[in-house]
Write an enzyme that holds these catalytic residues in place. Structure first.
Site, PDB file in Angstrom:
ATOM      1  N   ASP A 127      37.267  32.962  39.476  1.00  0.00           N
ATOM      2  CA  ASP A 127      37.617  34.806  38.122  1.00  0.00           C
ATOM      3  C   ASP A 127      36.638  33.984  36.828  1.00  0.00           C
ATOM      4  O   ASP A 127      36.782  32.523  36.631  1.00  0.00           O
ATOM      5  CB  ASP A 127      38.849  34.757  37.259  1.00  0.00           C
ATOM      6  CG  ASP A 127      39.810  35.874  38.405  1.00  0.00           C
ATOM      7  OD1 ASP A 127      39.375  36.410  39.413  1.00  0.00           O
ATOM      8  OD2 ASP A 127      40.948  34.913  38.450  1.00  0.00           O
ATOM      9  N   ASP A 165      37.359  41.910  40.633  1.00  0.00           N
ATOM     10  CA  ASP A 165      38.524  43.194  40.308  1.00  0.00           C
ATOM     11  C   ASP A 165      37.690  43.598  38.896  1.00  0.00           C
ATOM     12  O   ASP A 165      38.144  45.893  39.276  1.00  0.00           O
ATOM     13  CB  ASP A 165      38.398  42.188  38.914  1.00  0.00           C
ATOM     14  CG  ASP A 165      40.080  40.345  39.955  1.00  0.00           C
ATOM     15  OD1 ASP A 165      40.051  41.516  40.571  1.00  0.00           O
ATOM     16  OD2 ASP A 165      39.439  39.728  38.838  1.00  0.00           O
TER      17      ASP A 165
END
Length: 170
Positions: A116, A133
């Protein structure tokens, strides 16, 4: 037909862009150090996540992969049932599927860790995200909009039919 092919092409582009940005992040950013990008909006912060959204099921990689596989089957079923006749649903489900694939690739090839790096400054409690995401959230949001709209449309149609039936009985 062109719209469906374009959606699949965009899905592969999202998947490629997701993996490319994760590659760049891993090889160019320091772990857990914030790098300014669009100050006040989005910054980069290389993190890894062994859980699902908001860290749920942390360190349960096989459970998350199993649930992801089940969700992919549900998405493919939705794609076949509704997506063939509805371009909006097809696009939405395509975003979910290819975003899910991006994170599944990470879990399989990065020891259960998802890379991330997108930190949203305007929403401090929001988790650090990645391109996959974003694709999942966009697709899921579009599906919610579709189902809410469809429910309202059905309710109005039923109300109209009931009104017309009452008019005919008078």
């Amino acid at each position: 037909m062109f719209s469906y092919i374009l959606a699949i092409f965009c899905g592969f582009a999202i998947l490629a862009f997701d993996q490319f940005t994760k590659y760049l992040v891993v090889n160019n950013l320091q772990f857990n150090v914030q790098t300014d990008f669009l100050n006040g909006l989005i910054n980069f912060k290389y993190r890894t996540n062994t859980g699902a959204a908001w860290g749920v099921f942390e360190d349960y990689t096989w459970l998350i992969l199993s649930l992801s596989a089940i969700l992919m089957i549900v998405c493919f079923t939705l794609l076949l049932k509704l997506g063939r006749n509805n371009k909006f649903v097809f696009w939405a489900v395509t975003f979910v599927i290819f975003g899910g694939l991006g994170n599944m690739i990470d879990r399989v090839f990065r020891d259960g860790k998802v890379v991330d790096f997108l930190q949203f400054d305007f929403w401090q409690s929001f988790p650090v995200f990645n391109i996959a995401d974003c694709s999942i959230v966009l697709g899921a949001s579009l599906l919610i909009v579709y189902f809410v709209y469809d429910s309202i449309k059905d309710a109005k149609a039923k109300r109209r039919a009931l009104y017309q039936a009452n008019q005919n009985n008078e």
